[in-house]
Design a protein around this motif. Structure first.
Motif, PDB file in Angstrom:
ATOM      1  N   ARG A 259      82.109 -20.491 -21.182  1.00 60.78           N
ATOM      2  CA  ARG A 259      80.828 -20.363 -20.459  1.00 60.78           C
ATOM      3  C   ARG A 259      81.075 -19.867 -19.050  1.00 60.78           C
ATOM      4  O   ARG A 259      81.902 -20.405 -18.315  1.00 60.78           O
TER       5      ARG A 259
ATOM      6  N   PRO B  50      72.089 -16.287 -33.355  1.00 62.08           N
ATOM      7  CA  PRO B  50      71.734 -15.983 -31.960  1.00 62.08           C
ATOM      8  C   PRO B  50      70.979 -17.115 -31.268  1.00 62.08           C
ATOM      9  O   PRO B  50      71.219 -17.392 -30.088  1.00 62.08           O
ATOM     10  N   ARG B  51      70.083 -17.786 -31.984  1.00 62.28           N
ATOM     11  CA  ARG B  51      69.370 -18.928 -31.407  1.00 62.28           C
ATOM     12  C   ARG B  51      70.346 -20.067 -31.098  1.00 62.28           C
ATOM     13  O   ARG B  51      70.234 -20.739 -30.064  1.00 62.28           O
TER      14      ARG B  51
ATOM     15  N   ARG C   3      77.860 -11.669 -24.571  1.00 62.62           N
ATOM     16  CA  ARG C   3      76.636 -11.552 -23.779  1.00 62.62           C
ATOM     17  C   ARG C   3      75.987 -12.905 -23.542  1.00 62.62           C
ATOM     18  O   ARG C   3      75.465 -13.173 -22.455  1.00 62.62           O
ATOM     19  N   THR C   4      75.979 -13.751 -24.559  1.00 64.75           N
ATOM     20  CA  THR C   4      75.208 -14.989 -24.497  1.00 64.75           C
ATOM     21  C   THR C   4      75.950 -16.110 -23.782  1.00 64.75           C
ATOM     22  O   THR C   4      75.341 -16.884 -23.022  1.00 64.75           O
ATOM     23  N   ILE C   5      77.249 -16.211 -24.019  1.00 62.28           N
ATOM     24  CA  ILE C   5      78.020 -17.348 -23.492  1.00 62.28           C
ATOM     25  C   ILE C   5      78.995 -16.920 -22.405  1.00 62.28           C
ATOM     26  O   ILE C   5      78.986 -17.468 -21.302  1.00 62.28           O
TER      27      ILE C   5
ATOM     28  N   ALA D 254      74.875 -22.016 -25.011  1.00 58.45           N
ATOM     29  CA  ALA D 254      75.021 -21.582 -23.617  1.00 58.45           C
ATOM     30  C   ALA D 254      74.269 -22.505 -22.669  1.00 58.45           C
ATOM     31  O   ALA D 254      74.728 -22.777 -21.551  1.00 58.45           O
ATOM     32  N   ARG D 255      73.140 -23.016 -23.115  1.00 56.60           N
ATOM     33  CA  ARG D 255      72.368 -23.955 -22.285  1.00 56.60           C
ATOM     34  C   ARG D 255      73.118 -25.271 -22.102  1.00 56.60           C
ATOM     35  O   ARG D 255      73.152 -25.831 -20.999  1.00 56.60           O
TER      36      ARG D 255
ATOM     37  N   SER E 241      70.950 -29.983 -20.551  1.00 51.48           N
ATOM     38  CA  SER E 241      71.601 -28.740 -20.155  1.00 51.48           C
ATOM     39  C   SER E 241      72.867 -29.031 -19.347  1.00 51.48           C
ATOM     40  O   SER E 241      72.955 -30.052 -18.655  1.00 51.48           O
TER      41      SER E 241
ATOM     42  N   PHE F   1      73.603 -19.766 -30.468  1.00 56.04           N
ATOM     43  CA  PHE F   1      74.463 -19.389 -29.335  1.00 56.04           C
ATOM     44  C   PHE F   1      73.715 -19.576 -28.008  1.00 56.04           C
ATOM     45  O   PHE F   1      74.306 -20.005 -27.011  1.00 56.04           O
ATOM     46  N   THR F   2      72.423 -19.264 -28.000  1.00 58.81           N
ATOM     47  CA  THR F   2      71.632 -19.443 -26.784  1.00 58.81           C
ATOM     48  C   THR F   2      71.560 -20.915 -26.397  1.00 58.81           C
ATOM     49  O   THR F   2      71.678 -21.270 -25.215  1.00 58.81           O
ATOM     50  N   ASP F   3      71.396 -21.792 -27.388  1.00 59.12           N
ATOM     51  CA  ASP F   3      71.336 -23.222 -27.074  1.00 59.12           C
ATOM     52  C   ASP F   3      72.706 -23.751 -26.661  1.00 59.12           C
ATOM     53  O   ASP F   3      72.808 -24.620 -25.792  1.00 59.12           O
TER      54      ASP F   3
END
Length: 372
Positions: A371, A318-319, A350-352, A325-326, A294, A321-323
């Motif tokens: 980010r 979406p999955r 929203r996600t990043i 962002a992590r 991370s 983009f979430t990773d």
């Protein structure tokens, strides 16, 4: 067999109504191969292009042992392992790369037909080169994904081909008498100033798709990152065009390219080798960026896929983009190209974080997200 099928899950791949772990083609392939498998000895059966374990575990449940299985997607491979553990069938198979060790001496090959003719040509040539002379290949799929050209491709490497009756919009091709076998070799083409290599079935093949072209035309000239500890990342790398382009545009920069597809990873590694940049580009097979720490990256480029196995879905991006962002550290950037009709910008916001449009053509949009 129904108790096996009822227990199968797609996890860790996307799960949603309408996305199934087993379908009518899997059932037909197992039914058409049942008699052959019944007389098989341990090690005689190979399974290729299984999705989430239906073919491998169906064969194991019916008594096959020493099964060699190859699944292209790492999510499918992990789903097979999870399903097998839950069903107590983990000792009946082993996962093998798509090479001679998968089919050497095999007498029964159970194959879910790939959608790509070039992928089928690679698989058929490999079987013909290394399987037993009496091998029977039982290959099936959904009618909407099959064509008569598949018969022609199988006919290049097998002297006898039989076609089953259709059942529940599925069909099986049975191939015998192997001939003219060959090991897979990547196609080669020069695009965007690069030598690109692609094994059959790699996204876009040995060419530059229009979305990736738009992304390359708009990537910043001097991105942040590019060190061994903070590499430029090419996520869902396919044949490695974006990663290779960054490595050649920014001499000395280090790149990390990843994809869940074994075919893509083999193609990307061949691309890096062809361009003499294999020492600066690490290529990994991974589910998104699962192996990355991370808050460890400053720059990620992405052309997100929209297929999960044979299904078209908008649940993958979406999955991813979430990773992303992590993995991005604060201030890090995602440069993304996507089909404009998917309208990903609010999701990226929203996600990043703050997202700007960089370029757009008749079909695709390129954005940069920072980010928070």
């Amino acid at each position: 067999m129904s108790e096996i099928f009822d227990a199968l899950r797609r996890w860790p791949d996307v799960e949603a109504p309408g996305l199934v772990a087993v379908d009518a083609a899997d059932r037909l392939i197992l039914d058409e191969s049942a008699e052959l498998r019944a007389s098989a000895q341990p090690g005689d059966v190979a399974v290729i292009n299984d999705a989430y374990g239906a073919l491998t575990l169906g064969a194991a449940h019916a008594g096959a042992d020493g099964i060699r299985a190859h699944l292209d997607a790492i999510t499918g491979e992990r789903a097979l392992e999870a399903n097998a553990s839950r069903l107590g069938l983990a000792d009946h198979f082993r996962i093998v790369p798509l090479d001679a060790s998968l089919v050497s001496g095999a007498r029964v090959v159970v194959l879910r037909l790939p959608r790509s003719l070039e992928a089928l040509r690679d698989i058929a040539g490999l079987i013909a080169a290394h399987a037993d002379a009496d091998v029977v290949v039982v290959a099936g799929g959904r009618l909407k994904h099959m064509s008569v050209s598949m018969n022609t491709v199988l006919g290049e490497h097998f002297g006898q081909l039989d076609v089953s009756h259709a059942r529940q919009k599925s069909r099986v091709l049975s191939a015998r008498a192997p001939r003219d076998g060959r090991d897979p070799a990547p196609a080669a083409v020069r695009v965007a100033g690069l030598e690109v290599r692609a094994y059959g079935g790699a996204f876009a093949g040995a060419r530059l798709d229009i979305g990736t072209r738009l992304l390359l035309e708009n990537l910043p000239y001097v991105p942040v990152g590019g060190t061994p500890s903070d590499p430029l990342i090419d996520l869902a790398c396919g044949t490695g065009i974006v990663g290779a382009w960054m490595a050649t545009q920014y001499p000395g920069a280090h790149v990390y390219a990843s994809d869940q597809s074994a075919i893509a990873v083999a193609s990307a590694r061949a691309t890096m080798l062809a361009n003499g940049i294999e020492d600066r580009v690490a290529v990994a097979r991974d589910d998104m960026l699962g192996a990355r720490p991370s808050a460890s990256a400053s720059f990620i480029a992405l052309n997100p896929p929209f297929h999960s196995a044979a299904a078209v879905t908008d649940l993958i991006a979406p999955r991813m983009f979430t990773d992303v962002a992590r993995v991005l550290r604060p201030g890090g950037q995602l440069w993304c190209v996507w089909n404009s009709g998917l309208r990903y910008r609010p999701l990226l916001e929203r996600t990043i974080g703050p997202t700007e449009q960089v370029a757009r053509n008749a079909k695709f949009t390129v954005t940069v997200s920072t980010r928070r």
